[in-house]
Design a protein around this motif. Structure first.
Motif, PDB file in Angstrom:
ATOM      1  N   LYS A  66     -75.486  28.040  69.618  1.00 62.12           N
ATOM      2  CA  LYS A  66     -75.062  28.382  70.832  1.00 62.12           C
ATOM      3  C   LYS A  66     -75.982  27.806  71.943  1.00 62.12           C
ATOM      4  CE  LYS A  66     -74.616  32.537  72.371  1.00 62.12           C
ATOM      5  NZ  LYS A  66     -73.979  33.910  72.761  1.00 62.12           N
ATOM      6  N   PRO A  67     -77.341  28.590  71.849  1.00 65.66           N
ATOM      7  CA  PRO A  67     -77.954  28.016  73.175  1.00 65.66           C
ATOM      8  C   PRO A  67     -78.519  26.537  73.179  1.00 65.66           C
ATOM      9  CG  PRO A  67     -79.107  29.819  71.622  1.00 65.66           C
ATOM     10  CD  PRO A  67     -77.985  29.170  70.956  1.00 65.66           C
ATOM     11  N   HIS A  68     -78.157  25.700  72.266  1.00 65.32           N
ATOM     12  CA  HIS A  68     -78.340  24.438  72.299  1.00 65.32           C
ATOM     13  C   HIS A  68     -77.365  23.276  72.111  1.00 65.32           C
ATOM     14  CE1 HIS A  68     -82.127  26.227  70.899  1.00 65.32           C
ATOM     15  NE2 HIS A  68     -81.371  26.767  69.934  1.00 65.32           N
ATOM     16  N   THR A  69     -76.361  23.611  72.122  1.00 64.38           N
ATOM     17  CA  THR A  69     -75.223  22.735  72.132  1.00 64.38           C
ATOM     18  C   THR A  69     -73.695  23.161  72.469  1.00 64.38           C
ATOM     19  OG1 THR A  69     -74.235  20.979  70.517  1.00 64.38           O
ATOM     20  CG2 THR A  69     -74.478  23.092  69.763  1.00 64.38           C
ATOM     21  N   GLN A  70     -72.775  22.429  72.815  1.00 59.32           N
ATOM     22  CA  GLN A  70     -71.562  22.810  72.995  1.00 59.32           C
ATOM     23  C   GLN A  70     -70.984  23.283  71.896  1.00 59.32           C
ATOM     24  OE1 GLN A  70     -68.449  21.797  72.102  1.00 59.32           O
ATOM     25  NE2 GLN A  70     -69.228  20.135  70.752  1.00 59.32           N
ATOM     26  N   THR A  71     -70.069  24.613  72.024  1.00 60.68           N
ATOM     27  CA  THR A  71     -69.796  25.339  70.883  1.00 60.68           C
ATOM     28  C   THR A  71     -68.152  25.152  70.448  1.00 60.68           C
ATOM     29  OG1 THR A  71     -69.536  27.189  72.233  1.00 60.68           O
ATOM     30  CG2 THR A  71     -71.810  26.761  71.088  1.00 60.68           C
ATOM     31  N   SER A  72     -67.208  24.500  71.422  1.00 59.26           N
ATOM     32  CA  SER A  72     -65.807  24.715  70.834  1.00 59.26           C
ATOM     33  C   SER A  72     -65.586  24.440  69.640  1.00 59.26           C
ATOM     34  CB  SER A  72     -65.379  23.516  72.000  1.00 59.26           C
ATOM     35  OG  SER A  72     -65.546  22.389  71.560  1.00 59.26           O
ATOM     36  N   ILE A  73     -66.185  23.874  68.713  1.00 57.34           N
ATOM     37  CA  ILE A  73     -65.960  23.495  67.398  1.00 57.34           C
ATOM     38  C   ILE A  73     -66.313  24.589  66.458  1.00 57.34           C
ATOM     39  CG2 ILE A  73     -66.045  21.814  65.305  1.00 57.34           C
ATOM     40  CD1 ILE A  73     -66.768  19.646  67.472  1.00 57.34           C
ATOM     41  N   ARG A 140     -74.113  16.825  62.140  1.00 58.83           N
ATOM     42  CA  ARG A 140     -74.961  15.948  61.663  1.00 58.83           C
ATOM     43  C   ARG A 140     -74.736  14.600  62.517  1.00 58.83           C
ATOM     44  NH1 ARG A 140     -72.368  17.258  55.982  1.00 58.83           N
ATOM     45  NH2 ARG A 140     -73.813  18.816  55.358  1.00 58.83           N
ATOM     46  N   GLY A 141     -73.866  14.521  63.242  1.00 52.12           N
ATOM     47  CA  GLY A 141     -73.697  13.383  64.066  1.00 52.12           C
ATOM     48  C   GLY A 141     -72.221  13.010  64.739  1.00 52.12           C
ATOM     49  N   GLU A 142     -71.631  11.976  65.347  1.00 53.87           N
ATOM     50  CA  GLU A 142     -70.465  11.790  66.044  1.00 53.87           C
ATOM     51  C   GLU A 142     -69.413  12.114  65.183  1.00 53.87           C
ATOM     52  OE1 GLU A 142     -68.314   8.824  68.950  1.00 53.87           O
ATOM     53  OE2 GLU A 142     -70.327   9.162  69.378  1.00 53.87           O
ATOM     54  N   LYS A 143     -68.456  12.891  65.439  1.00 61.23           N
ATOM     55  CA  LYS A 143     -67.300  13.091  64.831  1.00 61.23           C
ATOM     56  C   LYS A 143     -66.207  13.615  65.571  1.00 61.23           C
ATOM     57  CE  LYS A 143     -65.032  15.828  60.939  1.00 61.23           C
ATOM     58  NZ  LYS A 143     -65.479  16.789  59.805  1.00 61.23           N
ATOM     59  N   ILE A 144     -65.078  12.878  65.416  1.00 58.98           N
ATOM     60  CA  ILE A 144     -63.804  13.025  66.112  1.00 58.98           C
ATOM     61  C   ILE A 144     -63.128  14.415  65.255  1.00 58.98           C
ATOM     62  CG2 ILE A 144     -61.424  12.420  66.986  1.00 58.98           C
ATOM     63  CD1 ILE A 144     -62.703   9.439  66.964  1.00 58.98           C
ATOM     64  N   VAL A 145     -62.808  15.330  66.285  1.00 58.11           N
ATOM     65  CA  VAL A 145     -62.321  16.579  65.800  1.00 58.11           C
ATOM     66  C   VAL A 145     -60.961  16.884  66.632  1.00 58.11           C
ATOM     67  CG1 VAL A 145     -62.343  19.037  65.403  1.00 58.11           C
ATOM     68  CG2 VAL A 145     -64.409  17.696  64.888  1.00 58.11           C
ATOM     69  N   LYS A 146     -59.857  16.911  65.956  1.00 55.30           N
ATOM     70  CA  LYS A 146     -58.592  17.174  66.316  1.00 55.30           C
ATOM     71  C   LYS A 146     -57.951  18.073  65.592  1.00 55.30           C
ATOM     72  CE  LYS A 146     -57.527  12.488  68.344  1.00 55.30           C
ATOM     73  NZ  LYS A 146     -56.511  11.327  68.451  1.00 55.30           N
ATOM     74  N   ASP A 283     -59.412  18.527  70.876  1.00 50.32           N
ATOM     75  CA  ASP A 283     -59.576  16.974  70.639  1.00 50.32           C
ATOM     76  C   ASP A 283     -60.809  16.620  71.196  1.00 50.32           C
ATOM     77  OD1 ASP A 283     -59.548  14.244  70.263  1.00 50.32           O
ATOM     78  OD2 ASP A 283     -57.680  13.791  71.276  1.00 50.32           O
ATOM     79  N   ILE A 284     -61.907  16.545  70.440  1.00 49.65           N
ATOM     80  CA  ILE A 284     -63.226  16.433  70.901  1.00 49.65           C
ATOM     81  C   ILE A 284     -64.107  15.737  70.088  1.00 49.65           C
ATOM     82  CG2 ILE A 284     -64.216  18.492  69.850  1.00 49.65           C
ATOM     83  CD1 ILE A 284     -65.862  19.226  72.400  1.00 49.65           C
ATOM     84  N   ASN A 285     -64.775  14.845  70.658  1.00 46.18           N
ATOM     85  CA  ASN A 285     -66.147  14.088  69.863  1.00 46.18           C
ATOM     86  C   ASN A 285     -67.435  15.086  69.952  1.00 46.18           C
ATOM     87  OD1 ASN A 285     -64.151  12.225  70.140  1.00 46.18           O
ATOM     88  ND2 ASN A 285     -65.596  10.590  70.749  1.00 46.18           N
TER      89      ASN A 285
END
Length: 388
Positions: A66-73, A140-146, A283-285
């Motif tokens: 949480k303190p380091h990245t966007q957390t919606s996923i 781990r890297g870029e991933k499209i999450v839908k 729908d997020i990368n």
């Protein structure tokens, strides 16, 4: 002491004249394991955390990142984990005790088989989001999450048709027990006497997300290993504390009757339904996880309640780590577990159903070994919890 002994909470209960006259809890004996994280690469610790802390893996993951990245996923995965556990809980711990009907038995009954199928669907959705367990691919890297709300249809359908007997929206607006339907109505009918027990702490802690209207300051925590207090008092954490922040039914019956196992179980379902109602299309990368040196305090409400991580990163490595789990609050000596059982009326010391419902309603992270004494003589030992 064996590893088997370390993974349980001990609760010794003494019964005299048909009620519990004393109780002694061991506290959470599994403290300090996070020292093993020292020296680990902070950028990849997210791979290790959910494996070590599997009971509430996504909640621990959320608190770390949480303190380091966007957390919606991560939030979505955490919601699904909580919903899964809460939905199974009454079918694993309550109905088998209160209903003498094979279809409500655990784990072979028709009802539990149905909830298990829905649980499998939840895990399929979690795998779609984050890959196979522990569901961390997106870090781990870029991933499209839908994900769409429509994919939750099997879950909401089970809730509405079996557990609630009404729509999710209607259930969240229910203000009286008499309005309940479905399996929850049956649970209330078979457990209504527990509303009169009125034993337990009156001090509650909720640290925040995903619940609002809470004030929490980590500086007020006193951590003495087996005993943890907040503002100088032992506290209860978990679904009842959480539901008191938002639900009118829970607030009303708590004010009228005080805490009870039944009210905790209703709170657990209120929390699950509230969370599923708040899941929206996503729908997020994602991006590769990154982290910076510094001192961090991070927290959230997990399945069993308030979860707190405090850690330090130096030169990209973990240099210090401390975790306070919900169990550490619940099982503190003179805390929630002890207070909830002292004074309980017990019909049979050899088959103390009242203890089973009370202990499971507080739901520690580990198995609770309850040793039941009657007039100081050991009568029976029960192992409660450890499944959901």
């Amino acid at each position: 002491m064996s590893l088997y002994d370390l993974e349980i909470i001990d609760l010794d209960v003494n019964i005299r004249d048909g009620k519990v006259v004393s109780a002694k809890c061991s506290g959470n004996k599994v403290r300090g394991f996070e020292k093993a994280f020292t020296g680990k690469d902070a950028k990849t610790l997210y791979e290790v955390l959910p494996r070590v802390l599997a009971t509430c893996s996504q909640s621990h993951l959320y608190v770390y990142v949480k303190p380091h990245t966007q957390t919606s996923i991560t939030e979505l995965l955490m919601f699904l984990e909580i919903i899964d556990s809460h939905m199974k809980h009454p079918y694993a711990y309550w109905f088998p005790h209160i209903i003498k009907d094979e279809k409500y038995s655990f784990p072979s009954g028709e009802k539990f088989r149905k909830v298990s199928l829905v649980s499998r669907k939840i895990k399929e959705i979690m795998e779609k989001i984050g890959g196979k367990w522990p569901h961390v691919d997106y870090l781990r890297g870029e991933k499209i999450v839908k994900i769409t709300k429509g994919e939750l249809r099997d879950i909401t359908s089970f809730m509405e048709s079996e557990l609630l007997g009404m729509s999710i929206e209607d259930f969240l607006n229910v203000k009286m027990l008499e309005e309940l339907s479905g399996d929850l109505k049956l649970m209330v009918e078979k457990s209504i006497d527990s509303l009169n027990w009125n034993f337990g702490l009156r001090n509650y802690l909720v640290v925040g997300f995903p619940f609002k209207n809470t004030e929490f300051d980590c500086n007020y925590i006193k951590d003495e290993g087996l005993e943890v207090s907040y503002k100088g008092k032992k506290v209860e954490v978990g679904p009842l504390a959480q539901a008191l922040t938002f639900d009118k039914l829970v607030k009303s019956y708590f004010n009228k009757y005080g805490p009870s196992p039944l009210l905790r179980e209703i709170s657990r379902i209120k929390v699950a339904v509230k969370l599923i109602s708040e899941i929206n299309d996503l729908d997020i990368n994602s991006e590769r996880f990154s982290i910076s040196d510094g001192n961090y305090v991070s927290f959230a409400e997990s399945i069993r309640g308030s979860l707190i991580h405090q850690y330090e990163i130096s030169n990209g490595k973990i240099s210090n780590y401390r975790i306070i789990q919900p169990t550490t609050f619940i099982a503190s000596p003179s805390g929630a577990l002890e207070s909830a059982v002292i004074g309980l009326p017990i019909k049979s010391a050899k088959d103390p159903v009242e203890l089973a419902l009370t202990v499971s309603s507080l739901d520690t992270c580990f198995v609770t070994r309850v040793r039941v004494f009657e007039n100081e003589k050991l009568v029976t030992t029960k192992r409660i919890g450890g499944f959901c």
